[in-house]
Scaffold this active site. Structure first.
Site, short mmCIF file in Angstrom:
data_model
loop_
_atom_site.label_atom_id
_atom_site.label_comp_id
_atom_site.label_asym_id
_atom_site.label_seq_id
_atom_site.Cartn_x
_atom_site.Cartn_y
_atom_site.Cartn_z
N THR A 23 4.16 0.96 0.96
CA THR A 23 4.69 0.47 2.30
C THR A 23 6.12 0.04 1.88
O THR A 23 7.27 -0.01 2.72
CB THR A 23 4.05 -0.28 3.25
N LYS A 51 15.55 3.58 3.21
CA LYS A 51 14.71 4.57 2.30
C LYS A 51 13.13 4.42 2.44
O LYS A 51 12.50 5.47 3.08
CB LYS A 51 15.05 4.35 0.77
N ILE A 90 0.74 -1.16 -0.02
CA ILE A 90 0.12 0.22 -0.02
C ILE A 90 0.85 1.09 0.04
O ILE A 90 0.38 2.29 0.43
CB ILE A 90 -1.09 0.09 1.02
N ASN A 109 15.25 -1.70 4.83
CA ASN A 109 15.44 -0.49 3.66
C ASN A 109 15.28 0.66 4.39
O ASN A 109 14.18 1.11 4.51
CB ASN A 109 14.53 -0.85 2.59
N GLY A 116 4.63 0.93 9.82
CA GLY A 116 3.33 1.69 9.23
C GLY A 116 2.94 2.36 10.17
O GLY A 116 2.47 3.51 9.53
N GLU A 117 2.85 1.98 11.29
CA GLU A 117 1.87 3.08 12.29
C GLU A 117 2.67 3.62 13.40
O GLU A 117 2.02 4.73 13.69
CB GLU A 117 0.81 1.85 12.61
N GLY A 132 7.29 -4.05 12.43
CA GLY A 132 6.83 -3.09 11.26
C GLY A 132 6.79 -1.88 11.42
O GLY A 132 7.25 -1.16 12.61
#
Ligand code: FES
Ligand code: FES
Lengths: 206, 768
Positions: free
Chosen positions: B470, B663, B468, B661, B734-735, B732
């Site tokens: 990510t 970046k 998405i 990664n 993302g959040e 993770g």
């Protein structure tokens, strides 16, 4: 030609809503100002006519290729690109000039293609994201976007890149803050702004 | 061996994205495609007396109008777990009855040859309603709060430890404050879109979803067709942020419409209004926080009571107290969660559901407490630092929060902060500093991967998960490259297709931690098979060499201490006339509350599996708690005349395990922090209290951060691998970046101005 398209953009800037805008267009078209050749026998005088009878024929250059389309006069340039020509690199984020996802270059200037009716683009030279690379050779901004990770989901990206092409050509943005200000019509909900700035600066320098 | 994992590589899918060639759900060329435009109710509660579609239907180019009168009957969806498909409004399957539960509910779909005709026809439909009195605001006296017993995925939203009331009463220093957050709309740049077509009884759907597998499951369920007759495809998603985690009505309406007129149909929600009514939102929260501490700053008790909203057609709990349980070592703690039913669409997870608004309230309360105690806010956090999980005393699988505090404080120049608010004024501008802790659970579940290592010396792996934005495409390829000993250019990871083996939904920051180990296991298995083939092959230079003595690099297998001896995958496989090596791997550490060791469970039910997968299913939940932490430090400048806040700098330091990664990981943190700027300073949806209709219905009224709002960023990581969660070592990303940031900004605004705004967003009117 260029002047006339400009005047129509001015109307949008003065704050007409999308619906009013649709109605205004009938006036402009009826005046044959844009030399849109109408297939129908009569000039459209009311909206109902548009929906049921009329189509307009319009010829323009998309990424240097001449195209002639027969369109429902209500078709926005954005929908003509996406739905009729399958040039889906140009994105629809809001369909009302609020997000910049649909930015393309018309006669070298960046515009929101959702606010422009395709029928008003007779003779125009339109560059979309698909037309920026020369074969396998990416446009410097495309390369810089890749290098700086200037996107995440990628949905705003074509609009950001086209907008940046326009911005650099305009030559008004000298500082970070000026670039930020003049790119503010292009929303990136993923928040790649910092990297977009870096990418633009890199290309500006070279 | 040169490692590809850990390198800040450009995205694999980057070229497609910068050239406009990446296809999103509404961009597949389907012959005969027509357009569906949905119509929404204009009342907030009641029912439809009549829908008059006659004029619309007569219009040339209109192919049909689908309403509750003629739409196909749907089956009730089962389950409420996003991983297997969660329809957001279980009691409101679209177009099944005349009842209206909220303003903006889908009540009809017009299908026409072109989008223009469909839109115009939609405007010609006349609806006659019978309106009833609605409950449209959380403060409505008719809104009756209740305490839900279950949150997302069966978790309990209520929690209690120790003897909170008594300890609070006796505390030397007390704080009691209430904080509110407004409704927020996700507004991914790509509006929710579904393209659907039938070929006999087989359905294909292109859907903008964070859970391809879940949509397939739901469609099979709700439409009553076998799963193997439904294919869902979603290679690119134009942002989700939770709004595409649950499934919304558009995913059903497109296939229903396609069946209705026997043509492929595309439905895209309009940004204006529809994306604000039929695609989820983050609910309002009202959060009351109590804290009690001794005069040295040790917190003895806390209470976090939240009231949030849900709909009349489903239950969603914005569990704002969830992070409070784990943030600090507070021995006595009550977490209370109330819900109120409103006549609005159902809210759904939004980037860090619970944690994002919860850490706002709690971390501002910490700032207020620090001031009361006359202790530096960072110091207060160190005094109450949790070395072990305060919930159950378990060890953290990896926690390096102190390092984050140090990094962030140094980056922002925390020492320049004055404890006294509004002390730093230059001309009309006030400068302030604020900080807050960030935290988010480290989730991992189940993923299956199929991997093919080809004779040509390249490999392709596939898993039905999503990217998405990510970086899944890129990071999974990095893992493959290292495990197979192939160059990055020679590996490809495929996703977003329900014909691939099942992977996780993109929610709960779990894609990387879940899919990564399965990809690694599959790749190691394929490499091992190749090595074994060589060892057994008399013609191979590696014949009879110990497996452990063989390495693979750049597609070449070789003897580790005699590099000259070796051969390429291509030589090996072509000599053996094998076009490819084909492997499957599943790693499963799924565990519901109360279950025992993950590994035991997972392995018991599996066929003899790949040893590399087994090795990586340890995730010992008996011993560890898996949680990420970090810190945000913020510097703001406030114009004392206009009340405009400009975030000048955000310094974020995150402890999220190994950075695969840098970046893409940095992009995640920055993007989430920008979401936080929106929450703190400008976003907020307004509803008309009289009609219950949304007022801020497009991007002109609902302000999200733009280029001009951007501060300087400094994102750092501890980059300490967490091999307790998996052998990949990553948690993770993302959040976590959106947690704490809103509080850090609010605290900085207070430090700058001396005004404590407890009602988000902090718009200029609240500061002047
Ligand atoms: S789609 Fe044109 S500005 Fe948003
Ligand atoms: S990259 Fe997703 S909106 Fe910009």
């Amino acid at each position: 030609m260029e002047k006339k398209s400009e005047s129509s953009t001015d109307e949008i800037k003065t704050g007409s809503t999308r619906r009013e805008f649709l109605e205004q267009v009938s006036v402009i078209t009826a005046g044959t100002a844009l030399s849109v050749s109408l297939k129908a026998a009569k000039l459209p005088t009311n909206r109902k006519f548009y929906q049921e009878e009329g189509t307009v024929e319009v010829s323009f250059f998309i990424n240097d290729k001449k195209m002639t389309l027969e369109l429902d006069p209500r078709t926005s340039l954005l929908d003509a690109l996406r739905e009729k020509l399958h040039l889906t690199g140009t994105k629809k984020g809001c369909d009302r000039g609020q997000c910049g996802a649909c930015t393309v270059l018309v006669d070298g200037k960046r515009i929101n293609s959702c606010l422009k009716l395709a029928g008003m683009c007779e003779g125009a030279h339109i560059t979309t994201i698909e037309g920026l690379a020369k074969g396998d050779q990416l446009h410097p901004l495309q390369t810089a976007f890749l290098k700086h990770d200037a996107f995440q989901c990628g949905y705003c990206t074509p609009g950001q890149i086209c907008s940046a092409v326009g911005l650099i050509k305009e030559g008004h943005a000298k500082t970070d803050d000026e670039i930020r200000e003049l790119m503010s019509g292009n929303i990136c909900r993923c928040g790649a702004y910092q990297n977009i700035l870096e990418a633009i600066k890199e290309v500006q320098k070279s | 061996m040169s490692m590809i994992v850990g390198q800040p590589l450009d995205r694999k899918d980057g070229k497609l994205k910068v050239t406009g060639a990446a296809p999103y759900a509404g961009e597949f060329v389907v012959p005969g495609l027509v357009y569906g435009v949905t119509i929404q109710s204009t009342i907030t509660k009641g029912h439809i007396n009549n829908i008059d579609t006659t004029v619309a239907q007569k219009l040339k180019g209109v192919l049909g109008v689908m309403t509750y009168k003629n739409a196909m009957s749907l089956h009730q969806p089962t389950g409420s777990d996003p991983s297997s498909g969660k329809f957001a409004e279980k009691d409101l399957l679209p177009l099944q009855s005349e009842r209206i539960f909220y303003n903006g509910q889908h009540i009809a779909v017009v299908i026409a040859e072109t989008f223009e005709i469909a839109e115009y026809a939609a405007s010609l439909i006349k609806v006659d309603y019978n309106e009833e009195k609605s409950v449209s605001d959380i403060h409505d006296p008719e809104a009756k709060p209740y305490q839900p017993q279950q949150g997302l995925g069966g978790t309990s939203p209520q929690a209690k430890r120790g003897n909170t009331d008594e300890v609070l009463n006796n505390a030397a220093v007390k704080l009691e404050q209430t904080y509110t957050t407004p409704v927020y709309h996700h507004n991914p740049m790509e509006p929710h879109t579904t393209t659907a077509f039938w070929e006999d009884d087989e359905l294909t759907v292109y859907d903008s979803t964070q859970g391809v597998f879940g949509v397939q499951n739901l469609l099979s369920n709700v439409l009553g067709i076998p799963k193997n007759k439904v294919r869902v495809i979603s290679p690119f998603i134009g942002g989700g942020f939770g709004s595409k985690g649950f499934t919304w009505a558009n995913a059903f309406l497109a296939p229903m419409a396609a069946k209705f007129i026997n043509r492929p149909v595309k439905i895209t929600l309009a940004r204006s209004f529809q994306m604000f009514t039929c695609a989820g939102r983050r609910t309002t929260t009202i959060q009351k926080i109590n804290l009690g501490a001794d005069s040295n700053g040790k917190i003895s008790a806390g209470k976090h009571e939240t009231t949030s909203e849900t709909s009349f057609v489903d239950e969603f709990v914005e569990n704002a107290g969830v992070a409070t349980k784990i943030l600090y070592d507070i021995p006595n703690l009550d977490i209370v969660q109330n819900l109120v039913r409103l006549n609005r669409g159902t809210p759904c997870p939004t980037r860090a559901p619970g944690e994002a608004p919860g850490t706002y309230a709690f971390e501002v309360a910490m700032d207020e407490l620090a001031e009361k105690l006359n202790i530096d806010p960072l110091q207060l956090r160190l005094i109450n630092y949790a070395e072990k999980n305060p919930v159950d005393g378990k060890e953290f699988s990896g926690k390096n929060l102190k390092e984050c505090y140090e990094k962030g404080a140094a980056a922002i120049g925390w020492k320049d902060r004055s404890d006294k608010p509004s002390a730093n004024k230059q001309g009309r501008y006030l400068t302030g500093y604020g900080m807050a802790t960030a935290t988010y659970p480290a989730n991992r579940s189940k993923a299956s991967v199929r991997l093919k290592l080809y004779q040509e010396g390249n490999a392709v792996a596939a898993c039905c998960t999503q990217d998405i934005g990510t970086g899944t495409y890129t990071v999974m390829a990095q893992l493959m490259a290292d495990a197979l000993g192939l160059p990055f250019e020679k590996v490809e990871f495929k996703l977003g297709d329900s014909t691939f083996p099942q992977g996780p939904n993109s929610g709960g920051s779990q894609t990387m931690a879940t899919t990564g180990p399965a990809v690694r296991a599959a790749a190691l298995e394929a490499k091992s098979k190749a090595i074994q083939l060589a060892i057994a092959d008399k013609k191979s230079p590696l014949y009879n060499v110990e497996e452990s003595a063989i390495g693979v690099e750049n597609g070449r297998l070789y003897v580790i201490n005699n590099n000259a001896k070796g051969e390429t995958y291509t030589q090996l496989l072509s000599r053996n006339k094998m076009p490819l090596i084909d492997v499957n791997a599943t790693t499963d550490v799924t565990l519901k509350d109360g279950e025992k060791s993950a590994a035991a469970n997972a392995n018991a039910k599996k066929e003899p599996d790949n040893p590399f997968a087994k090795q990586d299913e340890k995730m010992d939940r008996e011993k560890y708690v898996f949680h990420s932490f970090g810190a945000h430090f913020v510097k703001v400048k406030v114009d004392s005349l206009t009340g405009m806040v400009k975030v000048e700098k955000i310094a974020s330091a995150m402890d999220i395990g190994k950075i695969l990664n840098e970046k893409t990981a940095k992009s995640q943190i920055m993007g989430a922090a920008i979401f936080g700027i929106g929450m703190a300073l400008m976003e907020g949806s307004v509803y008309d209290p009289n009609t219950g209709r949304i007022v801020t219905k497009d991007l002109a009224d609902y302000h999200v951060p733009v280029h001009a709002d951007m501060p300087e960023f400094d994102v750092q990581f501890t980059d300490k691998p967490d091999y307790n969660i998996s052998l990949v070592g990553a948690r993770g990303a993302g959040e976590i970046g959106i947690t704490g940031i809103t509080a850090a900004i609010a605290n900085a605004v207070y430090n700058a101005t001396g005004k404590r705004v407890r009602e988000l967003p902090i718009t200029p009117d609240k500061l002047i």
